[in-house]
Design a protein around this motif. Structure first.
Motif, PDB file in Angstrom:
ATOM      1  N   SER A 181      -4.762 -30.654  17.156  1.00 39.02           N
ATOM      2  CA  SER A 181      -6.215 -29.650  16.643  1.00 39.02           C
ATOM      3  C   SER A 181      -5.737 -28.175  16.164  1.00 39.02           C
ATOM      4  O   SER A 181      -4.691 -27.886  16.944  1.00 39.02           O
ATOM      5  CB  SER A 181      -7.171 -29.209  18.657  1.00 39.02           C
ATOM      6  N   ASN A 182      -6.652 -27.848  15.131  1.00 34.99           N
ATOM      7  CA  ASN A 182      -5.973 -27.461  14.413  1.00 34.99           C
ATOM      8  C   ASN A 182      -7.180 -26.164  14.362  1.00 34.99           C
ATOM      9  O   ASN A 182      -8.609 -26.543  13.773  1.00 34.99           O
ATOM     10  CB  ASN A 182      -5.405 -27.162  13.096  1.00 34.99           C
ATOM     11  N   ASN A 183      -7.271 -25.322  14.728  1.00 38.68           N
ATOM     12  CA  ASN A 183      -8.988 -24.207  14.090  1.00 38.68           C
ATOM     13  C   ASN A 183      -7.873 -22.829  13.247  1.00 38.68           C
ATOM     14  O   ASN A 183      -8.683 -21.731  13.206  1.00 38.68           O
ATOM     15  CB  ASN A 183      -8.913 -22.825  15.543  1.00 38.68           C
ATOM     16  N   SER A 184      -6.814 -23.531  12.043  1.00 39.00           N
ATOM     17  CA  SER A 184      -6.823 -22.200  11.405  1.00 39.00           C
ATOM     18  C   SER A 184      -7.724 -22.170  10.300  1.00 39.00           C
ATOM     19  O   SER A 184      -7.263 -20.506   9.840  1.00 39.00           O
ATOM     20  CB  SER A 184      -5.142 -22.179  10.856  1.00 39.00           C
ATOM     21  N   LEU A 185      -7.994 -22.522   9.904  1.00 38.62           N
ATOM     22  CA  LEU A 185      -9.308 -22.366   8.700  1.00 38.62           C
ATOM     23  C   LEU A 185     -10.518 -21.972   9.278  1.00 38.62           C
ATOM     24  O   LEU A 185     -10.628 -22.085  10.655  1.00 38.62           O
ATOM     25  CB  LEU A 185      -9.980 -23.195   8.060  1.00 38.62           C
ATOM     26  N   PRO A 186     -11.081 -20.587   8.590  1.00 39.13           N
ATOM     27  CA  PRO A 186     -12.464 -20.550   9.403  1.00 39.13           C
ATOM     28  C   PRO A 186     -13.218 -20.407   9.585  1.00 39.13           C
ATOM     29  O   PRO A 186     -14.194 -21.681   9.477  1.00 39.13           O
ATOM     30  CB  PRO A 186     -12.460 -19.033   8.090  1.00 39.13           C
ATOM     31  N   ASN A 187     -13.904 -20.534  11.378  1.00 39.85           N
ATOM     32  CA  ASN A 187     -15.042 -21.283  11.793  1.00 39.85           C
ATOM     33  C   ASN A 187     -14.947 -22.977  11.675  1.00 39.85           C
ATOM     34  O   ASN A 187     -15.839 -23.258  11.888  1.00 39.85           O
ATOM     35  CB  ASN A 187     -16.298 -20.414  10.340  1.00 39.85           C
ATOM     36  N   THR A 188     -13.591 -22.923  11.036  1.00 39.59           N
ATOM     37  CA  THR A 188     -13.566 -24.744  11.266  1.00 39.59           C
ATOM     38  C   THR A 188     -12.490 -24.975  12.768  1.00 39.59           C
ATOM     39  O   THR A 188     -11.175 -24.503  12.634  1.00 39.59           O
ATOM     40  CB  THR A 188     -12.843 -24.981  10.495  1.00 39.59           C
ATOM     41  N   THR A 189     -12.687 -26.374  13.238  1.00 38.87           N
ATOM     42  CA  THR A 189     -11.930 -26.885  14.197  1.00 38.87           C
ATOM     43  C   THR A 189     -11.330 -28.536  13.442  1.00 38.87           C
ATOM     44  O   THR A 189     -12.802 -28.994  13.688  1.00 38.87           O
ATOM     45  CB  THR A 189     -12.454 -27.020  15.765  1.00 38.87           C
ATOM     46  N   ILE A 190     -10.354 -28.870  13.252  1.00 39.39           N
ATOM     47  CA  ILE A 190     -10.472 -30.700  13.482  1.00 39.39           C
ATOM     48  C   ILE A 190      -9.153 -30.579  14.425  1.00 39.39           C
ATOM     49  O   ILE A 190      -8.456 -30.508  14.790  1.00 39.39           O
ATOM     50  CB  ILE A 190      -9.506 -30.174  11.777  1.00 39.39           C
ATOM     51  N   GLN A 191     -10.264 -32.127  14.994  1.00 41.24           N
ATOM     52  CA  GLN A 191      -9.812 -32.774  16.259  1.00 41.24           C
ATOM     53  C   GLN A 191      -9.458 -34.141  14.769  1.00 41.24           C
ATOM     54  O   GLN A 191     -10.178 -35.071  14.680  1.00 41.24           O
ATOM     55  CB  GLN A 191     -10.105 -32.603  16.818  1.00 41.24           C
ATOM     56  N   ALA A 192      -7.633 -34.436  16.039  1.00 43.11           N
ATOM     57  CA  ALA A 192      -7.264 -36.015  15.524  1.00 43.11           C
ATOM     58  C   ALA A 192      -6.364 -36.430  16.568  1.00 43.11           C
ATOM     59  O   ALA A 192      -6.043 -35.304  16.603  1.00 43.11           O
ATOM     60  CB  ALA A 192      -6.387 -35.968  13.774  1.00 43.11           C
ATOM     61  N   GLY A 193      -6.276 -37.964  16.281  1.00 43.48           N
ATOM     62  CA  GLY A 193      -5.765 -38.072  17.246  1.00 43.48           C
ATOM     63  C   GLY A 193      -5.175 -39.622  16.854  1.00 43.48           C
ATOM     64  O   GLY A 193      -6.309 -40.180  16.408  1.00 43.48           O
TER      65      GLY A 193
END
Length: 422
Positions: A181-193
């Motif tokens: 899970s990554n939220n380093s970009l503004p207003n963005t959450t990326i979840q992968a698995g």
């Protein structure tokens, strides 16, 4: 056996009344607040910052009744207690470990098909008496805005329509997986698995070779826009292979605040699905969702159209890892979508009365063209919470079948539940 007669059973009444007596008096008093603080402190080993880690505790009692007009099935009655007990370590060099036991125990005489006990002459209530390692994972958060988690874990994406933990059942669905899970970009959450197996609510382990990506972008004061890819590959039995699918979709969930007392609700979603990996069926299907509603002066009113397409032969649009109980009625008639698809048009109204959250929902079911009437359902729920840790629930569902689908009959479901969670 009627619902009235079933609830008159002395042992069931005593069991639930005992639970209610235990939980109901827990109100917002200084004595109980002090007790809660003491318990929270003890579970953190006396350290407010949990420097030695913390114990997590969840206990839930439930009585469930399933009564249909199916002449081949006796009424199902389940009285069970579920315990989850876990330990979360303190963080050390950006690493953290969590281990959790889960067990479900019959209490009193139980007459139901748990899908594990062989009692197939009774109605199905999928809460087997089982014990398992529910979660066991290690996480690393040493990279900016990133958490990496490896092991058996809970996964719940968006509203859990495609991947969820099905927490309504006593035994939770969990996944053996590597997730990021990554939220380093503004207003963005990326979840992968990447998922290697799923442990279902029956406590059975199913081998998988599955991947997912879910990207959410928060549009300020408007809502959350999501795009996703779910590649589900089932490896074991032919019965599982037919659930292998690839799904691509986009979802928007938001609304607008009109004033201090009024706000709008709006959700729309579209997904496309086709066979994947070792699925022997070559098919294509679409998914549509539209929700519109209003929160005003303590009431919440919503209207929903959800459609999962089918072509009359071969599989329809399927969601095998969905938290099914949240969708298409609480009687769980449509955990597998009929070959002609499913259109669920429903409306709900909810409010809080004397501190009790109540809601009523009406469903009208049909095929994806609206030409075949599948029946209708009425759902009602009342939930009372006491502080952060205690709750009582009463819930009822009535499915009215019109005979269009083989295997479905008029069904009554009733639940009483008490829980404590720290």
């Amino acid at each position: 056996m009627s619902l009235r007669k079933t609830l008159a059973d002395t042992s069931i009444k005593i069991t639930f009344v005992s639970a209610a007596v235990l939980f109901f008096p827990i109100a917002h008093t200084a004595a109980f607040a002090a007790m809660d603080d003491a318990i929270e402190n003890a579970l953190k080993f006396g350290q407010a910052d949990a420097r030695y880690g913390q114990i997590k505790f969840n206990l839930r009692y439930r009585y469930e009744n399933d009564d249909s007009k199916n002449p081949d099935k006796a009424v199902g009655n389940a009285s069970t207690v579920r315990l989850r007990l876990g330990y979360l370590t303190p963080e050390f060099h950006s690493l953290q470990i969590y281990a959790e036991y889960e067990g479900n125990q019959d209490v009193g005489a139980n007459t139901y098909n748990s899908l594990r006990n062989g009692h197939d002459t009774y109605e199905t209530i999928a809460d087997p008496q089982q014990h398992e390692l529910n979660q066991f994972w290690i996480s690393y958060n040493g990279l900016p805005g990133t958490e990496i988690k490896l092991g058996r874990q809970r996964i719940a994406l968006d509203n859990q329509r495609f991947i969820g933990d099905l927490d309504w059942r006593q035994m939770q669905r969990t996944f053996d997986a590597l997730t990021v899970s990554n939220n380093s970009l503004p207003n963005t959450t990326i979840q992968a698995g990447y998922i290697t197996s799923v442990r279902e609510v029956t406590a059975e382990k199913i081998s998988m070779d599955s991947q997912f990506v879910n990207i959410g972008y928060d549009i300020e004061r408007i809502g959350l826009l999501s795009a996703y890819t779910y590649l589900l590959g089932y490896n074991d039995l032919p019965a599982d292979n037919i659930k292998s699918s690839q799904t691509y979709g986009v979802r928007f969930n938001g609304g607008a605040i009109i004033n201090d007392d009024v706000a709008t609700i709006f959700t729309s979603e579209y997904a496309y699905q086709q066979g994947y990996a070792n699925n022997p069926d070559d098919y294509e299907a679409n998914y549509y969702l539209l929700v519109a509603g209003l929160e005003a002066y303590g009431f919440t009113i919503k209207g929903t159209i959800e459609q999962l397409d089918g072509k009359g032969s071969g599989p329809a649009f399927q969601t095998p890892l969905s938290s099914d109980h949240l969708f298409n009625g609480w009687s769980d008639q449509y955990t597998v979508i009929p070959v002609h698809g499913l259109r669920d048009i429903n409306g709900s109204i909810g409010a809080t009365v004397m501190g009790i959250n109540i809601e009523g929902i009406y469903h009208d079911f049909a095929d994806d063209t609206g030409n075949i009437d599948y029946g209708e359902e009425w759902d009602f729920i009342a939930v009372k919470t006491f502080g952060k840790h205690y709750s009582l629930l009463a819930k009822y569902a009535y499915y009215d079948d019109n005979g269009a689908l083989p295997g479905l009959t008029d069904t009554h479901n009733f639940w009483l539940q008490a829980g404590v969670s720290f």
